[in-house]
Design a protein around this motif. Structure first.
Motif, short mmCIF file in Angstrom:
data_model
loop_
_atom_site.label_atom_id
_atom_site.label_comp_id
_atom_site.label_asym_id
_atom_site.label_seq_id
_atom_site.Cartn_x
_atom_site.Cartn_y
_atom_site.Cartn_z
N LEU A 130 10.56 -1.88 -31.29
CA LEU A 130 11.81 -1.16 -31.58
C LEU A 130 11.93 0.06 -30.68
O LEU A 130 13.00 0.32 -30.11
CB LEU A 130 11.86 -0.74 -33.05
CG LEU A 130 13.13 -0.01 -33.48
CD1 LEU A 130 14.36 -0.90 -33.34
CD2 LEU A 130 13.01 0.51 -34.91
N LEU A 131 10.80 0.78 -30.52
CA LEU A 131 10.80 1.98 -29.68
C LEU A 131 11.24 1.64 -28.25
O LEU A 131 12.14 2.28 -27.69
CB LEU A 131 9.39 2.58 -29.65
CG LEU A 131 9.17 3.83 -28.82
CD1 LEU A 131 9.82 5.03 -29.49
CD2 LEU A 131 7.68 4.09 -28.62
N VAL A 132 10.65 0.59 -27.70
CA VAL A 132 10.97 0.21 -26.32
C VAL A 132 12.43 -0.26 -26.21
O VAL A 132 13.16 0.15 -25.30
CB VAL A 132 10.01 -0.91 -25.83
CG1 VAL A 132 10.43 -1.43 -24.46
CG2 VAL A 132 8.58 -0.40 -25.79
N ALA A 133 12.89 -1.08 -27.17
CA ALA A 133 14.26 -1.60 -27.12
C ALA A 133 15.29 -0.47 -27.19
O ALA A 133 16.27 -0.45 -26.42
CB ALA A 133 14.49 -2.58 -28.27
N VAL A 134 15.06 0.50 -28.09
CA VAL A 134 16.02 1.60 -28.24
C VAL A 134 16.03 2.50 -27.00
O VAL A 134 17.09 2.90 -26.52
CB VAL A 134 15.72 2.41 -29.52
CG1 VAL A 134 16.54 3.68 -29.58
CG2 VAL A 134 15.99 1.55 -30.75
N ILE A 135 14.83 2.78 -26.44
CA ILE A 135 14.79 3.60 -25.21
C ILE A 135 15.52 2.89 -24.06
O ILE A 135 16.32 3.49 -23.35
CB ILE A 135 13.33 3.92 -24.83
CG1 ILE A 135 12.72 4.90 -25.83
CG2 ILE A 135 13.25 4.49 -23.40
CD1 ILE A 135 11.23 5.10 -25.69
N LEU A 136 15.30 1.58 -23.94
CA LEU A 136 15.96 0.83 -22.87
C LEU A 136 17.48 0.89 -23.00
O LEU A 136 18.19 1.14 -22.02
CB LEU A 136 15.50 -0.63 -22.90
CG LEU A 136 14.10 -0.91 -22.36
CD1 LEU A 136 13.66 -2.33 -22.71
CD2 LEU A 136 14.07 -0.71 -20.84
N VAL A 137 18.01 0.72 -24.23
CA VAL A 137 19.47 0.63 -24.38
C VAL A 137 20.15 2.00 -24.40
O VAL A 137 21.31 2.12 -24.00
CB VAL A 137 19.82 -0.19 -25.65
CG1 VAL A 137 19.53 0.59 -26.92
CG2 VAL A 137 21.27 -0.64 -25.62
#
Ligand code: HEM
Length: 142
Positions: A130-137
């Motif tokens: 979740l952390l990686v997905a939110v930072i990416l978007v």
């Protein structure tokens, strides 16, 4: 578009609520003494219901994301590395979701061999994804 994005975020959050709590039940199932049949059945019932809820809620989460991507063209096409990396994370999340179903079936069939410690680490994976997905978007670093 902002209504779609709002609903996307709400369903994604609900999807992850299920992915955060389900492995918690696996930690408890791995610690239940053999003779505590009632407790085991209670936990299995909770896990079945939660897996069903999490699977149903994943559908609008993903569909609204596809609508933003393919419908509004956000992150569509070359030069949107962030979106491609995010989709790779989404595939990992889907794989994790599927593995939760496999684990539950093993518990139902008394075929679990993993310890509660293993499931505590297993429980951390959706937090990282979740952390990686939110930072990416949100940051769109590349
Ligand atoms: C792990 C699952 C997912 C998570 C955690 C996630 C998270 C988010 C978040 C937090 C936003 C709002 C970003 C902002 O307002 O700046 C967002 C927007 C978006 N998401 Fe997702 N999403 C997921 C799955 C998907 C999928 C499967 C797709 C498409 C196939 C998708 C496509 C999009 C698009 C195009 C936006 C709009 C980005 C923008 O306006 O800048 N998402 N997502």
């Amino acid at each position: 578009m902002l209504w779609i994005k709002s609903l996307h975020i709400v369903f994604v959050a609900s999807w992850f609520a299920g992915l955060f709590y389900l492995p918690r039940i696996f930690v408890n199932l791995a610690m239940v003494p053999q003779e505590s049949v009632a407790e085991r059945e209670r936990l299995l019932l909770m896990a079945r219901k939660l897996l069903r809820f999490t699977t149903v809620i994943a559908v609008p989460a993903l569909a609204l994301g596809v609508w933003l991507w393919a419908g509004y063209g956000i992150g569509w096409g070359p030069g949107n590395g962030w979106m491609h990396a995010k989709l790779a994370v989404v595939l990992l999340v889907l794989g994790y979701h599927h593995s939760c179903g496999v684990v539950l079936r093993k518990f139902v069939a008394h075929r679990n061999t993993r310890s509660h410690v293993w499931y505590r680490w297993f429980n951390e994976a959706p937090v990282l994804m979740l952390l990686v997905a939110v930072i990416l978007v949100v940051v769109k670093p590349f």
